[in-house]
Design a protein around this motif. Structure first.
Motif, PDB file in Angstrom:
ATOM      1  N   LEU A   1      -3.726   2.604 -29.710  1.00 10.97           N
ATOM      2  CA  LEU A   1      -4.185   1.754 -30.968  1.00 10.97           C
ATOM      3  C   LEU A   1      -2.853   1.333 -31.929  1.00 10.97           C
ATOM      4  O   LEU A   1      -2.998   0.454 -32.472  1.00 10.97           O
ATOM      5  N   GLY A   2      -1.986   1.922 -31.783  1.00 12.07           N
ATOM      6  CA  GLY A   2      -0.777   1.600 -32.602  1.00 12.07           C
ATOM      7  C   GLY A   2       0.331   0.713 -31.766  1.00 12.07           C
ATOM      8  O   GLY A   2       1.444   0.414 -32.277  1.00 12.07           O
ATOM      9  N   VAL A   3      -0.114   0.484 -30.390  1.00 11.97           N
ATOM     10  CA  VAL A   3       0.838  -0.348 -29.570  1.00 11.97           C
ATOM     11  C   VAL A   3       0.302  -1.917 -30.028  1.00 11.97           C
ATOM     12  O   VAL A   3      -0.991  -2.167 -29.578  1.00 11.97           O
ATOM     13  N   ASP A   4       1.163  -2.701 -30.327  1.00 13.21           N
ATOM     14  CA  ASP A   4       0.827  -3.891 -30.944  1.00 13.21           C
ATOM     15  C   ASP A   4       0.631  -5.148 -29.508  1.00 13.21           C
ATOM     16  O   ASP A   4       1.896  -5.423 -28.958  1.00 13.21           O
ATOM     17  N   PHE A   5      -0.295  -5.545 -29.187  1.00 15.22           N
ATOM     18  CA  PHE A   5      -0.818  -6.539 -28.360  1.00 15.22           C
ATOM     19  C   PHE A   5      -2.166  -6.983 -28.674  1.00 15.22           C
ATOM     20  O   PHE A   5      -2.666  -6.190 -29.309  1.00 15.22           O
ATOM     21  N   ALA A   6      -2.526  -8.151 -28.086  1.00 17.83           N
ATOM     22  CA  ALA A   6      -3.835  -8.630 -28.634  1.00 17.83           C
ATOM     23  C   ALA A   6      -4.827  -8.263 -27.596  1.00 17.83           C
ATOM     24  O   ALA A   6      -4.461  -7.959 -26.550  1.00 17.83           O
ATOM     25  N   ARG A   7      -5.854  -7.628 -28.277  1.00 18.22           N
ATOM     26  CA  ARG A   7      -7.072  -7.094 -27.559  1.00 18.22           C
ATOM     27  C   ARG A   7      -8.164  -8.469 -27.549  1.00 18.22           C
ATOM     28  O   ARG A   7      -8.740  -8.407 -28.423  1.00 18.22           O
ATOM     29  N   TRP A   8      -8.327  -8.871 -26.339  1.00 11.99           N
ATOM     30  CA  TRP A   8      -9.421  -9.863 -26.207  1.00 11.99           C
ATOM     31  C   TRP A   8     -10.785  -9.193 -25.420  1.00 11.99           C
ATOM     32  O   TRP A   8     -10.394  -8.456 -24.504  1.00 11.99           O
ATOM     33  N   CYS A   9     -11.783  -9.569 -25.883  1.00 13.21           N
ATOM     34  CA  CYS A   9     -13.122  -9.279 -25.234  1.00 13.21           C
ATOM     35  C   CYS A   9     -13.762 -10.548 -24.948  1.00 13.21           C
ATOM     36  O   CYS A   9     -13.951 -11.608 -25.724  1.00 13.21           O
ATOM     37  N   ALA A  10     -14.354 -10.617 -23.573  1.00 12.88           N
ATOM     38  CA  ALA A  10     -15.014 -12.042 -23.174  1.00 12.88           C
ATOM     39  C   ALA A  10     -16.524 -11.515 -23.384  1.00 12.88           C
ATOM     40  O   ALA A  10     -17.097 -10.581 -23.263  1.00 12.88           O
TER      41      ALA A  10
ATOM     42  N   THR B   1       4.236   3.287 -20.538  1.00 11.18           N
ATOM     43  CA  THR B   1       4.002   2.249 -19.506  1.00 11.18           C
ATOM     44  C   THR B   1       3.254   0.844 -20.207  1.00 11.18           C
ATOM     45  O   THR B   1       3.626  -0.127 -20.126  1.00 11.18           O
ATOM     46  N   ILE B   2       2.364   1.432 -20.888  1.00 11.84           N
ATOM     47  CA  ILE B   2       1.634   0.405 -22.001  1.00 11.84           C
ATOM     48  C   ILE B   2       2.584  -0.611 -22.901  1.00 11.84           C
ATOM     49  O   ILE B   2       2.606  -1.601 -23.040  1.00 11.84           O
ATOM     50  N   ASP B   3       3.605   0.263 -23.480  1.00 14.16           N
ATOM     51  CA  ASP B   3       4.467  -0.057 -24.343  1.00 14.16           C
ATOM     52  C   ASP B   3       5.291  -0.998 -23.584  1.00 14.16           C
ATOM     53  O   ASP B   3       5.740  -2.085 -24.094  1.00 14.16           O
ATOM     54  N   LEU B   4       5.593  -0.833 -22.458  1.00 20.16           N
ATOM     55  CA  LEU B   4       6.518  -1.657 -21.640  1.00 20.16           C
ATOM     56  C   LEU B   4       5.976  -2.976 -21.062  1.00 20.16           C
ATOM     57  O   LEU B   4       6.823  -3.937 -21.020  1.00 20.16           O
ATOM     58  N   VAL B   5       4.573  -3.226 -21.042  1.00 19.79           N
ATOM     59  CA  VAL B   5       3.935  -4.290 -20.575  1.00 19.79           C
ATOM     60  C   VAL B   5       3.072  -5.019 -21.734  1.00 19.79           C
ATOM     61  O   VAL B   5       2.381  -6.019 -21.435  1.00 19.79           O
ATOM     62  N   LYS B   6       3.445  -4.447 -23.023  1.00 14.88           N
ATOM     63  CA  LYS B   6       2.686  -5.161 -24.034  1.00 14.88           C
ATOM     64  C   LYS B   6       2.888  -6.599 -24.355  1.00 14.88           C
ATOM     65  O   LYS B   6       2.032  -7.105 -24.864  1.00 14.88           O
ATOM     66  N   TRP B   7       3.951  -7.058 -23.723  1.00 15.70           N
ATOM     67  CA  TRP B   7       4.226  -8.627 -23.895  1.00 15.70           C
ATOM     68  C   TRP B   7       2.911  -9.135 -23.069  1.00 15.70           C
ATOM     69  O   TRP B   7       2.978 -10.480 -23.161  1.00 15.70           O
ATOM     70  N   ASP B   8       2.387  -8.676 -21.988  1.00 10.20           N
ATOM     71  CA  ASP B   8       1.230  -9.477 -21.368  1.00 10.20           C
ATOM     72  C   ASP B   8      -0.025  -8.559 -21.631  1.00 10.20           C
ATOM     73  O   ASP B   8      -0.404  -7.406 -21.358  1.00 10.20           O
ATOM     74  N   ASP B   9      -0.847  -9.279 -22.831  1.00  6.60           N
ATOM     75  CA  ASP B   9      -1.990  -8.646 -23.143  1.00  6.60           C
ATOM     76  C   ASP B   9      -2.864  -8.212 -22.477  1.00  6.60           C
ATOM     77  O   ASP B   9      -3.581  -7.126 -22.657  1.00  6.60           O
ATOM     78  N   GLU B  10      -3.197  -9.107 -21.265  1.00  7.10           N
ATOM     79  CA  GLU B  10      -4.405  -8.883 -20.349  1.00  7.10           C
ATOM     80  C   GLU B  10      -3.905  -7.363 -19.696  1.00  7.10           C
ATOM     81  O   GLU B  10      -4.860  -6.302 -19.468  1.00  7.10           O
ATOM     82  N   VAL B  11      -2.771  -7.302 -19.053  1.00  8.14           N
ATOM     83  CA  VAL B  11      -2.410  -6.052 -18.468  1.00  8.14           C
ATOM     84  C   VAL B  11      -2.350  -4.622 -19.383  1.00  8.14           C
ATOM     85  O   VAL B  11      -2.959  -3.963 -19.112  1.00  8.14           O
ATOM     86  N   ALA B  12      -1.685  -4.950 -20.455  1.00 11.67           N
ATOM     87  CA  ALA B  12      -1.750  -3.818 -21.468  1.00 11.67           C
ATOM     88  C   ALA B  12      -3.182  -3.775 -21.885  1.00 11.67           C
ATOM     89  O   ALA B  12      -3.321  -2.112 -22.044  1.00 11.67           O
ATOM     90  N   HIS B  13      -4.001  -4.297 -22.070  1.00 15.50           N
ATOM     91  CA  HIS B  13      -5.278  -4.155 -22.348  1.00 15.50           C
ATOM     92  C   HIS B  13      -6.199  -3.362 -21.284  1.00 15.50           C
ATOM     93  O   HIS B  13      -6.871  -2.511 -21.455  1.00 15.50           O
ATOM     94  N   SER B  14      -5.906  -3.791 -20.138  1.00 15.12           N
ATOM     95  CA  SER B  14      -6.657  -3.225 -19.013  1.00 15.12           C
ATOM     96  C   SER B  14      -6.157  -1.838 -18.757  1.00 15.12           C
ATOM     97  O   SER B  14      -7.055  -0.893 -18.783  1.00 15.12           O
ATOM     98  N   TYR B  15      -4.622  -1.507 -18.996  1.00 15.72           N
ATOM     99  CA  TYR B  15      -4.274  -0.200 -18.918  1.00 15.72           C
ATOM    100  C   TYR B  15      -4.758   0.650 -20.078  1.00 15.72           C
ATOM    101  O   TYR B  15      -5.179   1.777 -19.736  1.00 15.72           O
ATOM    102  N   GLU B  16      -4.846   0.144 -21.205  1.00 23.81           N
ATOM    103  CA  GLU B  16      -5.540   0.782 -22.434  1.00 23.81           C
ATOM    104  C   GLU B  16      -6.933   1.313 -22.031  1.00 23.81           C
ATOM    105  O   GLU B  16      -7.209   2.690 -22.191  1.00 23.81           O
TER     106      GLU B  16
END
Length: 78
Positions: free
Chosen positions: A69-78, A24-39
């Motif tokens: 950690l091998g799924v490519d998406f931006a991980r942002w921290c506020a 699922t994370i791989d499918l939504v990785k285009w949306d960094d926020e969603v992917a990071h939240s799922y991670e």
């Protein structure tokens, strides 16, 4: 495969469940926020399963969860 939100944010106890969330994370990785939240949700769930001894193989569960950690998406921290 479609997004499987019923597994995201849920307690995971098996490597197979982790692999479904990873897909699922791989499918939504285009949306960094969603992917990071799922991670983050997956890592917390895996840690809870290990800490409360609800998994048969803690090392395998941890290893599977860390595959995010091998799924490519931006991980942002506020």
């Amino acid at each position: 495969m479609s997004v499987r939100p019923h597994l995201v944010g849920r307690e995971v106890c098996t490597v197979a469940e982790v692999e479904e969330v990873l897909a699922t994370i791989d499918l939504v990785k285009w949306d960094d926020e969603v992917a990071h939240s799922y991670e983050d949700d997956l890592h917390r769930a895996a840690l809870r399963a290990i800490a409360t001894e609800r998994t048969e193989d803690p090392a395998a569960l941890a290893e599977a969860a860390l595959r995010t950690l091998g799924v490519d998406f931006a991980r942002w921290c506020a």
